[in-house]
Write an enzyme that holds these catalytic residues in place. Structure first.
Site, short mmCIF file in Angstrom:
data_model
loop_
_atom_site.label_atom_id
_atom_site.label_comp_id
_atom_site.label_asym_id
_atom_site.label_seq_id
_atom_site.Cartn_x
_atom_site.Cartn_y
_atom_site.Cartn_z
N TYR A 9 0.65 -0.78 0.00
CA TYR A 9 -0.21 0.19 0.16
C TYR A 9 1.31 1.41 0.52
CZ TYR A 9 -4.39 -2.88 1.20
OH TYR A 9 -5.18 -3.59 0.80
N ILE A 10 0.74 2.30 -0.40
CA ILE A 10 1.12 3.62 -1.08
C ILE A 10 -0.18 4.96 -0.51
CG2 ILE A 10 2.28 5.12 -2.15
CD1 ILE A 10 3.97 2.75 -2.02
N GLY A 12 6.40 6.01 -8.35
CA GLY A 12 7.21 4.47 -8.45
C GLY A 12 7.03 3.91 -7.34
N GLY A 37 5.18 2.00 -5.79
CA GLY A 37 4.56 1.30 -5.75
C GLY A 37 6.01 0.16 -6.30
N LYS A 38 6.35 0.35 -7.88
CA LYS A 38 7.89 -0.60 -8.96
C LYS A 38 8.73 -0.67 -7.62
CE LYS A 38 10.26 0.31 -13.22
NZ LYS A 38 9.55 0.69 -14.22
N GLU A 60 -9.21 -1.97 -10.48
CA GLU A 60 -8.76 -2.33 -11.55
C GLU A 60 -7.78 -1.38 -11.39
OE1 GLU A 60 -12.23 -0.60 -13.78
OE2 GLU A 60 -13.02 -1.88 -13.24
N TYR A 80 -0.23 -4.72 -11.62
CA TYR A 80 0.90 -5.52 -11.44
C TYR A 80 0.73 -6.20 -12.99
CZ TYR A 80 -0.34 -5.25 -6.57
OH TYR A 80 -1.00 -4.92 -5.51
N LYS A 98 0.89 -4.91 -15.61
CA LYS A 98 2.41 -4.18 -16.09
C LYS A 98 3.50 -4.68 -15.45
CE LYS A 98 3.52 0.62 -15.45
NZ LYS A 98 3.10 1.83 -15.61
#
Length: 172
Positions: free
Chosen positions: A97-98, A106, A108-109, A136, A142, A144
Site C-alpha cells: 500500500y502507498i 514509482g 509501488g514499483k 482495476e 500488476y 504491467k
C-alpha cells in the site's frame, strides 16, 4: 528525491497500525459499507494481530519513506505464513500500500523490486498476491509489472464475501 526502505520491527507497531488503517480505508472505503470496513480494520489491524504478524519468522514488513516522510508499506510471507498453500518455492505479497499523496511516484514499483530481491535471495521461483477483482488500477499495475492472473480466492470484508484474483509472477 530520496527513497528509503526499512524493515519494520515491533517498535514500529503503532506507526504500522496507523498506516495500515489509513491506506486500507482510503483504498476501499468508497466500495464497501462502513460496518464491513470497521469490522475488517478492527480484526486485521488490531495491536495484537500486528504484533503476531511482526513476530512471525516467515513474514517480513517493510516501510517505505519518500523524502523522509512515511509513504507506504509492504508485507511478504513465505512457508506457512502464506494465506494460501502455494508451496515452498513461492513468496506472497500479502499487503502493498502507498498513501494517496505518494501515489504516481514509482514507489509501488520500488517495493515490487524489493520483493523480487527478497525472493531471489530466498531461492523462490514465484511471487504471488491476491487483488480484489474490483481494484482495476492495481490489476493494471500488476499486469504491467509482469504478473498474470492464475486463479481466485474468497476474501471476507466483514460479513461480505468478495473475490480476489490470484496473480503470479514467475522468476527466471
Amino acid at each position: 528525491m530520496t527513497i528509503k526502505i526499512k524493515k519494520c520491527s515491533l517498535e514500529d507497531l503503532q506507526i504500522l497500525q496507523q498506516l495500515s488503517m489509513e491506506t486500507f480505508n482510503d483504498t476501499f472505503k468508497d466500495q464497501n459499507s462502513p460496518e464491513n470496513m470497521k469490522a475488517y480494520l478492527e480484526r486485521a489491524f488490531n495491536s495484537k494481530q500486528l504484533e503476531k504478524e511482526l513476530s512471525n519468522i516467515s513474514s517480513e514488513v517493510f516501510l517505505i519513506c519518500f523524502n523522509e516522510e512515511l509513504a507506504g508499506y509492504l508485507k511478504v510471507n513465505i512457508n506457512d505464513a502464506q494465506s494460501e498453500k502455494m508451496g515452498d518455492e513461492s513468496l506472497e505479497i500479502e499487503r502493498i500500500y502507498i498513501r494517496y499523496k505518494f501515489q504516481g511516484k514509482g514507489l509501488g514499483k520500488y517495493l515490487l523490486n524489493k520483493v523480487v530481491e527478497i525472493a531471489i535471495r530466498q531461492n523462490k521461483k514465484m511471487i504471488w498476491l491476491g487483488v480484489w477483482e474490483k481494484n482495476e488500477s492495481a490489476i493494471v499495475f500488476y499486469k504491467k509489472m509482469g504478473f498474470i492472473q492464475t486463479g481466485a480466492h474468497s476474501f471476507y470484508m466483514g460479513d461480505e464475501e468478495q473475490i480476489d484474483y490470484i496473480m503470479t509472477k514467475t522468476l527466471i
